[in-house]
Design a protein around this motif. Structure first.
Motif, PDB file in Angstrom:
ATOM      1  N   LYS A 122      59.801 -24.460  64.434  1.00 19.27           N
ATOM      2  CA  LYS A 122      59.489 -23.153  65.014  1.00 19.27           C
ATOM      3  C   LYS A 122      58.607 -22.329  64.079  1.00 19.27           C
ATOM      4  CE  LYS A 122      63.792 -22.911  67.682  1.00 19.27           C
ATOM      5  NZ  LYS A 122      65.093 -22.200  67.835  1.00 19.27           N
ATOM      6  N   ARG A 125      55.047 -23.727  64.107  1.00 18.34           N
ATOM      7  CA  ARG A 125      54.321 -23.376  65.334  1.00 18.34           C
ATOM      8  C   ARG A 125      53.885 -21.912  65.311  1.00 18.34           C
ATOM      9  NH1 ARG A 125      57.806 -25.045  68.663  1.00 18.34           N
ATOM     10  NH2 ARG A 125      58.864 -23.079  69.113  1.00 18.34           N
ATOM     11  N   LYS A 126      54.758 -21.047  64.815  1.00 20.51           N
ATOM     12  CA  LYS A 126      54.411 -19.627  64.744  1.00 20.51           C
ATOM     13  C   LYS A 126      53.270 -19.385  63.760  1.00 20.51           C
ATOM     14  CE  LYS A 126      56.485 -15.081  63.961  1.00 20.51           C
ATOM     15  NZ  LYS A 126      57.730 -14.350  63.604  1.00 20.51           N
ATOM     16  N   GLU A 127      53.325 -20.051  62.604  1.00 22.05           N
ATOM     17  CA  GLU A 127      52.247 -19.900  61.622  1.00 22.05           C
ATOM     18  C   GLU A 127      50.919 -20.421  62.174  1.00 22.05           C
ATOM     19  OE1 GLU A 127      53.602 -21.942  58.195  1.00 22.05           O
ATOM     20  OE2 GLU A 127      55.019 -20.363  57.579  1.00 22.05           O
ATOM     21  N   LYS A 128      50.977 -21.516  62.928  1.00 27.94           N
ATOM     22  CA  LYS A 128      49.754 -22.065  63.515  1.00 27.94           C
ATOM     23  C   LYS A 128      49.153 -21.100  64.534  1.00 27.94           C
ATOM     24  CE  LYS A 128      48.009 -26.169  65.879  1.00 27.94           C
ATOM     25  NZ  LYS A 128      48.373 -27.492  66.471  1.00 27.94           N
ATOM     26  N   GLU A 129      50.016 -20.505  65.347  1.00 28.79           N
ATOM     27  CA  GLU A 129      49.526 -19.534  66.332  1.00 28.79           C
ATOM     28  C   GLU A 129      48.903 -18.317  65.642  1.00 28.79           C
ATOM     29  OE1 GLU A 129      52.895 -18.654  68.691  1.00 28.79           O
ATOM     30  OE2 GLU A 129      52.839 -20.537  69.836  1.00 28.79           O
ATOM     31  N   GLU A 130      49.550 -17.841  64.585  1.00 27.75           N
ATOM     32  CA  GLU A 130      48.996 -16.695  63.862  1.00 27.75           C
ATOM     33  C   GLU A 130      47.677 -17.054  63.178  1.00 27.75           C
ATOM     34  OE1 GLU A 130      51.933 -15.289  61.185  1.00 27.75           O
ATOM     35  OE2 GLU A 130      53.179 -14.368  62.749  1.00 27.75           O
ATOM     36  N   GLN A 132      45.486 -19.300  64.204  1.00 27.58           N
ATOM     37  CA  GLN A 132      44.448 -19.338  65.231  1.00 27.58           C
ATOM     38  C   GLN A 132      44.088 -17.927  65.713  1.00 27.58           C
ATOM     39  OE1 GLN A 132      46.101 -21.891  68.237  1.00 27.58           O
ATOM     40  NE2 GLN A 132      45.601 -23.789  67.138  1.00 27.58           N
ATOM     41  N   LYS A 133      45.090 -17.090  65.789  1.00 26.78           N
ATOM     42  CA  LYS A 133      44.865 -15.737  66.293  1.00 26.78           C
ATOM     43  C   LYS A 133      44.024 -14.911  65.332  1.00 26.78           C
ATOM     44  CE  LYS A 133      47.475 -11.785  68.081  1.00 26.78           C
ATOM     45  NZ  LYS A 133      48.846 -11.254  68.348  1.00 26.78           N
TER      46      LYS A 133
END
Length: 241
Positions: A122, A125-130, A132-133
């Motif tokens: 989890k 995944r959160k670090e990857k989303e941040e 990319q964002k």
């Protein structure tokens, strides 16, 4: 006369007896020698029979010893299983409880490891989303001063009619933008005067040229750029025929 004859006859008898006695005495050593030879001749036979009897006795003794050893080994093998101590019910119960405790401990470890892995997944995944964002965040931070300079140039152009000063201000902002993009790995693609390369150039027109050979870029209509060696936009060019 008669007496002399008797005397003579008795003397002859005595001599005859003496001779017979000597002959007997001489024959005795020969008989003794023959007896001794027969005894010596019979000794090898007796020795051979004694040796054979000794060998047979030794063989019989070794066979007896071998049989005794086999019997002892068989008895020891039969006695070993009987000598092993069988665990009691209490010992078996203790071993079972210990095994159950270990199994429970391993299961708890598995649950903790599974929970840690879920949390890690989890978090990743959160670090990857941040990531990319906010991937453009470094570039935006470097472009903010450029934006400020554009605002100043526009404000100066409204307050003055000096076109030359306005032009200098725009050139300064343009160079600042180029510096920011160059730091990010942006490069311009060289085009004019280079042989046409479809990997870097996009030909939109062919023209006749006396100054250049065929297949040479004579004019650039739009700049092309590469980002860290990768073409992100080819240059739009005119190519000589």
């Amino acid at each position: 006369m008669t007496g002399e004859k008797n005397t003579t006859q008795s003397g002859q008898k005595d001599q005859t007896e003496v001779k017979e006695t000597e002959v007997k005495d001489q024959s005795k050593p020969e008989e003794e020698v023959n007896g001794a030879q027969e005894t010596t001749d019979n000794q090898p036979e007796s020795n051979g029979s004694a040796q054979e009897s000794g060998r047979s006795t030794e063989q019989t003794g070794s066979e007896d010893n071998g049989n005794e050893n086999e019997q002892e080994n068989a008895q020891s093998v039969e006695e070993k299983p009987a000598a092993q101590k069988q665990p009691s019910v209490e010992e078996l119960q203790a071993q079972l409880e210990e095994a159950l405790q270990k199994a429970d401990e391993y299961y708890q470890r598995y649950l903790r490891a599974q929970a840690d892995f879920d949390n890690f997944r989890k978090r990743t995944r959160k670090e990857k989303e941040e990531l990319q964002k906010y991937a453009a965040l470094p570039v935006i931070e470097q472009l903010l001063p450029v934006l400020d300079n554009f605002e100043r140039a526009l404000a100066a152009g409204q307050s003055t009619k000096d076109a030359e000063s306005l032009m200098k201000g725009v050139e300064m902002v343009f160079k600042q933008v180029q510096q920011v993009l160059t730091k990010q790995g942006l490069e311009e693609i060289e085009a004019v005067g280079k042989p046409f390369d479809p990997h870097f150039h996009e030909a939109v027109m062919q023209v006749e040229s006396e100054e250049h050979e065929s297949g040479i870029v004579v004019e650039e209509l739009q700049k092309g750029y590469m980002l860290k060696g990768k073409v992100i936009r080819p240059a739009m060019v005119k190519v000589s025929q």
